[in-house]
Write a protein that holds these residues in place. Structure first.
Motif, PDB file in Angstrom:
ATOM      1  N   ASP A  85      72.071-139.551   7.855  1.00  0.00           N
ATOM      2  CA  ASP A  85      71.942-139.495   6.401  1.00  0.00           C
ATOM      3  C   ASP A  85      72.433-138.127   5.957  1.00  0.00           C
ATOM      4  O   ASP A  85      71.924-137.087   6.423  1.00  0.00           O
ATOM      5  CB  ASP A  85      70.488-139.677   5.977  1.00  0.00           C
ATOM      6  CG  ASP A  85      69.968-141.055   6.330  1.00  0.00           C
ATOM      7  OD1 ASP A  85      70.301-142.011   5.610  1.00  0.00           O
ATOM      8  OD2 ASP A  85      69.243-141.178   7.334  1.00  0.00           O
ATOM      9  N   LEU A  97      69.490-135.760   7.692  1.00  0.00           N
ATOM     10  CA  LEU A  97      68.667-136.220   8.811  1.00  0.00           C
ATOM     11  C   LEU A  97      69.498-137.057   9.757  1.00  0.00           C
ATOM     12  O   LEU A  97      70.314-137.876   9.330  1.00  0.00           O
ATOM     13  CB  LEU A  97      67.483-137.059   8.303  1.00  0.00           C
ATOM     14  CG  LEU A  97      66.525-137.567   9.385  1.00  0.00           C
ATOM     15  CD1 LEU A  97      65.780-136.396  10.031  1.00  0.00           C
ATOM     16  CD2 LEU A  97      65.536-138.569   8.820  1.00  0.00           C
ATOM     17  N   ARG A  99      69.004-139.749  13.133  1.00  0.00           N
ATOM     18  CA  ARG A  99      67.985-140.656  13.650  1.00  0.00           C
ATOM     19  C   ARG A  99      68.482-141.332  14.933  1.00  0.00           C
ATOM     20  O   ARG A  99      69.530-141.964  14.926  1.00  0.00           O
ATOM     21  CB  ARG A  99      67.676-141.737  12.619  1.00  0.00           C
ATOM     22  CG  ARG A  99      67.242-141.238  11.279  1.00  0.00           C
ATOM     23  CD  ARG A  99      67.198-142.346  10.236  1.00  0.00           C
ATOM     24  NE  ARG A  99      68.482-142.527   9.555  1.00  0.00           N
ATOM     25  CZ  ARG A  99      69.349-143.479   9.804  1.00  0.00           C
ATOM     26  NH1 ARG A  99      69.109-144.365  10.771  1.00  0.00           N
ATOM     27  NH2 ARG A  99      70.479-143.575   9.118  1.00  0.00           N
ATOM     28  N   ALA A 116      63.332-139.600  14.281  1.00  0.00           N
ATOM     29  CA  ALA A 116      63.956-138.399  13.738  1.00  0.00           C
ATOM     30  C   ALA A 116      64.352-137.457  14.863  1.00  0.00           C
ATOM     31  O   ALA A 116      63.572-137.212  15.788  1.00  0.00           O
ATOM     32  CB  ALA A 116      63.000-137.696  12.779  1.00  0.00           C
ATOM     33  N   SER A 168      66.525-144.271   3.485  1.00  0.00           N
ATOM     34  CA  SER A 168      66.699-143.270   2.426  1.00  0.00           C
ATOM     35  C   SER A 168      65.565-143.308   1.416  1.00  0.00           C
ATOM     36  O   SER A 168      65.216-142.293   0.823  1.00  0.00           O
ATOM     37  CB  SER A 168      68.042-143.477   1.714  1.00  0.00           C
ATOM     38  OG  SER A 168      68.097-144.736   1.076  1.00  0.00           O
ATOM     39  N   VAL A 172      63.449-140.857   5.163  1.00  0.00           N
ATOM     40  CA  VAL A 172      64.042-139.526   4.961  1.00  0.00           C
ATOM     41  C   VAL A 172      63.141-138.628   4.105  1.00  0.00           C
ATOM     42  O   VAL A 172      62.896-137.468   4.468  1.00  0.00           O
ATOM     43  CB  VAL A 172      65.456-139.636   4.365  1.00  0.00           C
ATOM     44  CG1 VAL A 172      66.015-138.250   4.032  1.00  0.00           C
ATOM     45  CG2 VAL A 172      66.392-140.350   5.334  1.00  0.00           C
ATOM     46  N   THR A 176      61.820-135.187   5.682  1.00  0.00           N
ATOM     47  CA  THR A 176      62.522-133.976   5.229  1.00  0.00           C
ATOM     48  C   THR A 176      62.076-133.464   3.860  1.00  0.00           C
ATOM     49  O   THR A 176      62.422-132.333   3.495  1.00  0.00           O
ATOM     50  CB  THR A 176      64.035-134.234   5.151  1.00  0.00           C
ATOM     51  OG1 THR A 176      64.302-135.165   4.084  1.00  0.00           O
ATOM     52  CG2 THR A 176      64.562-134.784   6.467  1.00  0.00           C
TER      53      THR A 176
END
Length: 278
Positions: A85, A97, A99, A116, A168, A172, A176
């Motif tokens: 992402d 990020l 994964r 992650a 997303s 995420v 994050t």
């Protein structure tokens, strides 16, 4: 992004996906295995399968309609599959990020969990090369890549959009602190924006990949023990073999935290043991 890159006048550029790949025609005969068979267009790993010999290829061919849509046959690339992402701003890729994906057993290739992981520089550099070739200036980026054993990177696909599958929208931001869609809307409206992760958590998003109907556990009772950060469960879902995104995404998910990758996987496995077959 599948196949080759072309420049503005349509000539072939150097192929960054250095494998044999061709459309399956009526008289197509595979010359080497293993192969990935997949639609030329689509999403959610629809009809993506792997075959290791001619008999398996023939079986797949009997189950798809090559006259209704184009299907591709390409060499299977081995390694660790990584989802990415990120965002491109003024032609520069910025990772948000990465994964590591856990996939279904062959023949289907559907993600059943994402873990992650820290940024892998080789992947970011390779994506930047792709962005340079394609001339992308400003865009959200969702990519799937293979990190091969020798450290080189193979692009499966790259799309100018946020990732789906609760990634997303849920995973995420939890990992994050960045809402990629909100920040992108701010960017598009000339409002203050920031795609820089505010923190980083070790976490896994686990989809419920049962092939039989189940009764969910009491998530709240397990919340502290298994470090469950968020969950959804659709008791009306149909639980059968996981073949594509559609067959698994409406079931729900759980995001679990851990001190490292091993604890994340352990917590996810323990959660799955608490589902009861019905």
């Amino acid at each position: 992004m599948r196949g080759v890159f072309r420049d503005k006048i349509g000539k072939m550029k150097q192929n960054l996906r250095n494998i044999n790949c061709q459309i399956i025609s009526k008289n197509f005969t595979p010359k080497e295995f293993p192969l990935v068979i997949k639609p030329r267009f689509g999403s959610g790993s629809r009809d993506v399968r792997v075959c290791f010999n001619k008999d398996e290829f023939d079986k797949i061919l009997s189950e798809i309609d090559i006259f209704k849509e184009d299907f591709l046959a390409e060499n299977l690339v081995l390694g660790t599959e990584i989802g990415v992402d990120g965002v491109v701003l003024n032609g520069i890729f910025k990772n948000i990020l990465m994964r590591e994906k856990i996939l279904t057993p062959y023949p289907y290739r559907q993600c059943v969990a994402n873990i992650a992981v820290s940024e892998i520089l080789a992947i970011s550099l390779h994506i930047q090369e792709v962005i340079n070739r394609l001339g992308i200036k400003n865009s959200l980026i969702n990519a799937d890549v293979i990190l091969k054993d020798d450290g080189s990177v193979f692009i499966i696909e790259l799309a100018p959009r946020p990732s789906g599958h609760y990634l997303s929208s849920t995973f995420v931001p939890l990992v994050t602190g960045v809402s990629v869609v909100d920040e992108w809307l701010n960017f598009m409206q000339n409002l203050p924006f920031d795609f820089t992760p505010k923190f980083y958590k070790q976490a896994i998003i686990k989809y419920f990949d049962f092939d039989f109907s189940v009764k969910a556990p009491d998530f709240n009772a397990l919340k502290n023990e298994l470090k469950i950060a968020k969950y959804e469960f659709n008791k009306q879902a149909i639980f059968n073999q996981v073949k594509d995104g559609k067959s698994i995404m409406n079931r729900g998910f759980a995001v679990l935290l851990g001190s490292d990758k091993d604890e994340c996987v352990k917590n996810a496995n323990e959660l799955m043991k608490n589902f009861k077959k019905v």
